[in-house]
Design a protein around this motif. Structure first.
Motif, PDB file in Angstrom:
ATOM      1  N   SER A 148       0.818  -1.220   0.000  1.00 51.85           N
ATOM      2  CA  SER A 148       0.000   0.000   0.000  1.00 51.85           C
ATOM      3  C   SER A 148       0.850   1.268   0.000  1.00 51.85           C
ATOM      4  N   ALA A 149       2.041   1.188   0.576  1.00 50.50           N
ATOM      5  CA  ALA A 149       2.907   2.371   0.632  1.00 50.50           C
ATOM      6  C   ALA A 149       3.677   2.605  -0.661  1.00 50.50           C
ATOM      7  N   GLY A 150       3.577   1.666  -1.618  1.00 50.37           N
ATOM      8  CA  GLY A 150       4.365   1.780  -2.839  1.00 50.37           C
ATOM      9  C   GLY A 150       5.788   1.283  -2.612  1.00 50.37           C
ATOM     10  N   PHE A 151       6.688   1.615  -3.520  1.00 46.08           N
ATOM     11  CA  PHE A 151       8.079   1.172  -3.409  1.00 46.08           C
ATOM     12  C   PHE A 151       8.974   2.087  -4.236  1.00 46.08           C
ATOM     13  N   TYR A 152      10.290   1.979  -3.992  1.00 48.40           N
ATOM     14  CA  TYR A 152      11.281   2.744  -4.742  1.00 48.40           C
ATOM     15  C   TYR A 152      12.028   1.851  -5.725  1.00 48.40           C
ATOM     16  N   GLY A 194       3.815   3.599  -7.230  1.00 47.22           N
ATOM     17  CA  GLY A 194       2.613   3.303  -6.449  1.00 47.22           C
ATOM     18  C   GLY A 194       1.690   4.508  -6.371  1.00 47.22           C
ATOM     19  N   ASN A 195       0.442   4.342  -6.811  1.00 50.48           N
ATOM     20  CA  ASN A 195      -0.497   5.453  -6.860  1.00 50.48           C
ATOM     21  C   ASN A 195      -0.813   6.031  -5.486  1.00 50.48           C
ATOM     22  N   ALA A 196      -0.707   5.203  -4.455  1.00 54.43           N
ATOM     23  CA  ALA A 196      -1.066   5.667  -3.116  1.00 54.43           C
ATOM     24  C   ALA A 196       0.080   6.386  -2.428  1.00 54.43           C
ATOM     25  N   TYR A 197       1.249   6.416  -3.070  1.00 58.57           N
ATOM     26  CA  TYR A 197       2.421   6.986  -2.410  1.00 58.57           C
ATOM     27  C   TYR A 197       2.554   8.458  -2.774  1.00 58.57           C
ATOM     28  N   THR A 198       2.588   9.319  -1.763  1.00 54.70           N
ATOM     29  CA  THR A 198       2.789  10.744  -1.969  1.00 54.70           C
ATOM     30  C   THR A 198       4.235  11.088  -1.653  1.00 54.70           C
ATOM     31  N   VAL A 199       4.892  11.764  -2.570  1.00 56.13           N
ATOM     32  CA  VAL A 199       6.304  12.084  -2.438  1.00 56.13           C
ATOM     33  C   VAL A 199       6.460  13.568  -2.114  1.00 56.13           C
ATOM     34  N   THR A 200       7.287  13.882  -1.141  1.00 54.88           N
ATOM     35  CA  THR A 200       7.623  15.275  -0.875  1.00 54.88           C
ATOM     36  C   THR A 200       9.001  15.562  -1.451  1.00 54.88           C
ATOM     37  N   GLN A 201       9.302  16.831  -1.629  1.00 54.90           N
ATOM     38  CA  GLN A 201      10.601  17.217  -2.165  1.00 54.90           C
ATOM     39  C   GLN A 201      11.618  17.460  -1.050  1.00 54.90           C
ATOM     40  N   ASN A 202      11.265  17.129   0.171  1.00 52.41           N
ATOM     41  CA  ASN A 202      12.129  17.414   1.302  1.00 52.41           C
ATOM     42  C   ASN A 202      12.669  16.160   1.968  1.00 52.41           C
TER      43      ASN A 202
END
Length: 321
Positions: free
Chosen positions: A123-127, A146-154
């Motif tokens: 559910s968290a996605g992957f790298y 992963g569609n459910a994973y939100t990425v920040t730029q920090n």
């Protein structure tokens, strides 16, 4: 500016004096030769995303992870990841392959079938970590899926700060090699190198650091240990890095390279190939070090054939990742 000669070696390409008498090499790390151009200080290698330069081991700055579905092949995932980035040096290729990717995603709880197709996405996605190499420089970038994973730029980055050539340097610590003196105290986050320079680790974006493991043993001259560190930011994002520490050997060492290795001349932060040194040549490892283009060097002295110790110059042993 004084010119400096340097020799390219791995930590285990040396044989200790005692080992030399027994004819047995130190069992630290296999030696390797690395081809290079006449100057190692040419173009710097890094990943780009939409024309933006990325720090080593950075997360691709996207709002959400790349779409991926059950049944997608690892070949498709890898091809998609590669299509999103470019390299500062067009002739250099991304070296990550499907076999490496399989190990990456399985360690992140991605289920695969026998055909290397994704059976279940967490559910968290992957790298997906992509790697490129050129003349000893290694750079990485992490692409989130992963569609459910939100990425920040920090996302945090593990950095090391130190003084070199009268200037403050700050580098991503991942894959660096340092040298310390035998018998010295060693704190993985704040230590003094054999060159008397203080190396301090920190996490970018106000992150915190945790030492996951440390196998450095300052009581063992000539040994090579590894430190693994995790940076965590306030959003819980983590960035893991590792680096190696070489404990300066004592006394005469004999080169344990397969046949020969290159030496280098260094002046004003620039590196040129110099003469070749052969297996069995006797040298003394010194305490002065530099880091140029994320490659670590340390001083050496060469023993001449007449068994006289000759000061060749001040910086020398190149520890190759």
């Amino acid at each position: 500016m004084k010119q400096v000669l340097k020799i390219m070696l791995t930590a285990a390409s040396l044989l200790s004096t005692g080992s030399m008498l027994l004819g047995t090499p130190i069992n630290v790390k296999a030696a390797s030769n690395v081809s290079t151009t006449n100057s190692l200080n040419s173009d710097n290698l890094y990943f780009l995303f939409n024309g933006q330069k990325l720090a080593d081991n950075a997360v691709l700055p996207m709002e959400k992870g790349v779409a991926v579905s059950n049944g997608d092949s690892l070949e498709k995932v890898l091809t998609t990841a590669k299509s999103l980035v470019s390299l500062s040096m067009p002739n250099v290729q991304i070296t990550t392959n499907v076999s490496e990717l399989r190990g990456q995603v399985q360690s992140q709880n991605v289920l695969l079938d026998n055909s290397n197709n994704i059976a279940q996405i967490p559910s968290a996605g992957f790298y997906v970590t992509l790697t490129a190499r050129n003349n000893g420089q290694v750079v990485n970038v992490r692409v989130p899926f992963g569609n459910a994973y939100t990425v920040t730029q920090n996302a945090p980055e593990v950095q090391v700060s130190f003084e070199q050539n009268n200037a403050t340097q700050k580098l991503n610590v991942n894959n660096l090699i340092f040298q310390i003196t035998s018998g010295s105290k060693f704190d993985p986050l704040n230590f003094v190198g054999s060159n008397k320079v203080q190396f301090k680790l920190s996490a970018s974006n106000n992150g915190t650091l945790t030492v996951d493991s440390n196998t450095v043993d300052p009581s063992q001259p000539g040994s090579l240990g590894q430190v693994k560190v995790t940076a965590t930011n306030s959003q819980g994002q983590k960035s893991m890095s590792s680096f190696e520490v070489y404990v300066m050997p004592q006394g005469m060492q004999r080169l344990g390279v397969d046949i020969w290795t290159d030496s280098y001349r260094i002046s004003d932060g620039r590196v040129w190939k110099n003469e070749q040194l052969n297996r069995g040549d006797a040298i003394y490892v010194g305490n002065d070090t530099q880091i140029i283009n994320k490659v670590s060097y340390t001083e050496y002295r060469l023993r001449a054939k007449k068994m006289l110790t000759v000061q060749v110059i001040i910086l020398g042993l190149k520890l190759v990742i």
